[in-house]
Design an enzyme around this catalytic site. Sequence first.
Site, PDB file in Angstrom:
ATOM      1  N   GLY A   1      -9.777   6.268  -3.376  1.00 50.83           N
ATOM      2  CA  GLY A   1      -9.999   7.701  -3.198  1.00 50.83           C
ATOM      3  C   GLY A   1      -9.755   8.175  -1.776  1.00 50.83           C
TER       4      GLY A   1
ATOM      5  CG  ASP B   1      -5.583  -3.102   3.134  1.00 47.54           C
ATOM      6  OD1 ASP B   1      -5.483  -4.189   3.736  1.00 47.54           O
ATOM      7  OD2 ASP B   1      -5.165  -2.034   3.617  1.00 47.54           O
TER       8      ASP B   1
ATOM      9  CG  HIS C   1      -0.738  -0.443   2.456  1.00 49.30           C
ATOM     10  ND1 HIS C   1       0.296   0.089   3.166  1.00 49.30           N
ATOM     11  CD2 HIS C   1      -1.318  -1.354   3.267  1.00 49.30           C
ATOM     12  CE1 HIS C   1       0.346  -0.483   4.362  1.00 49.30           C
ATOM     13  NE2 HIS C   1      -0.619  -1.378   4.437  1.00 49.30           N
TER      14      HIS C   1
END
Length: 390
Positions: free
Chosen positions: A248, A273, A215
């Site tokens: 977002g 995730d 991430h």
Amino acid sequence: MSVALVNGRVLRAEGFARDQCVLIEGGHILAVLPANDARCRAAETVDLGGGLLLPGFIDVQVNGGGGVLFNDAPTIESIRAIGAAHRRFGTTAFLPTLISADLEVVARAIAAVRGAIAAGVPGVLGIHIEGPFLNVARKGVHDPAKLRELDASALGLLTSLQDGRTLVTLAPEMTTPQLIQQLVAGGVVVSAGHTNASYAEIRAALAHGLTGFTHLFNAMSQLSGREPGTVGAALDDQRSWCGIIVDGAHTDPVVLRIALRCKPHNRFLLVTDAMPSVGTTQDWFELQGRRISVRGYSCVDEDGRLAGSNIDMASCVRNAVAMLGVSLPEAVRMASQVPAEFLGVSQEYGRIAAGQRANLVLADDELNVRETWIDGKSSRELNQAPPAGS
Ligand SMILES: [Zn+2]
């Protein structure tokens, strides 16, 4: 008997192709042929109604789905339920992801994945062990009490799956480059995450086999003027892969668009995730004793800290087109071919081509998933299959 998928727009290397038939047999793609080929006419045909036929999505970071959190119950049945929830959104291969836990729980999770693979649970490709070898300074929602350094005593455990792929997210400063090298030599894919490492520390890890960033931008040392940090190292290195959550919320789309200009697009993979709420209507769940609220694509704890996401892979692909300005074929590749290459399974996964596993998604132009195939079995069949043991 072979099955011919006809009348779809088939995503190939060169883009969408009409008038092609995808012939599948024995769980694999036998050939992609002109629609009028005699071998297609001889097969049982399935009319795709003009829809998009895409390679199945591969998600390397799935904490849960269908109301199930892998950490809560690392069992074969949890993996089956999580896979079923994400299959509805086009995910045909995934790594159940365990966040920081005691090593005894890590061992149970590995055993569950091994059992799930042996039992033929659809889509399970291995395991993602995210922690506990993480830096408390970048813990995110991981329980600080579980975090620890990685020494040689855990090598045997982390390399024990063998039958599937193992991805380990670790903070390089919580171990040594030599141990990273030993993990990689043992078949593990190593990704940096929840790390406060300096640029130099990441460079050393890359030189010893680190190939991923978990991430990107989240829970890692940031790019700054005099210290490039983990983010700077990730964007500077042209060969390693970066997982991105395009919801977002985890990263501003502007920041992701800048990242995409730093290295080839085929080094970015979409990950969800995902948390247990995906595929359900639940607006909260519990994570290691804490209440997590679900708001749109986001999951947040009581302090407003992000705790995974409530997004599915089809939405990630849709968002990549809308927010990042990449083409649909490119966005799909970021969810299929790229993760397959990252995991080292691209011989069999990630594309619509002869010899690949018949892992496929049928979607409409808005990317609503109509049907999914795993190893040639359609979601209609898979959803009816009785659970193991019954
Ligand atoms: Zn994380």
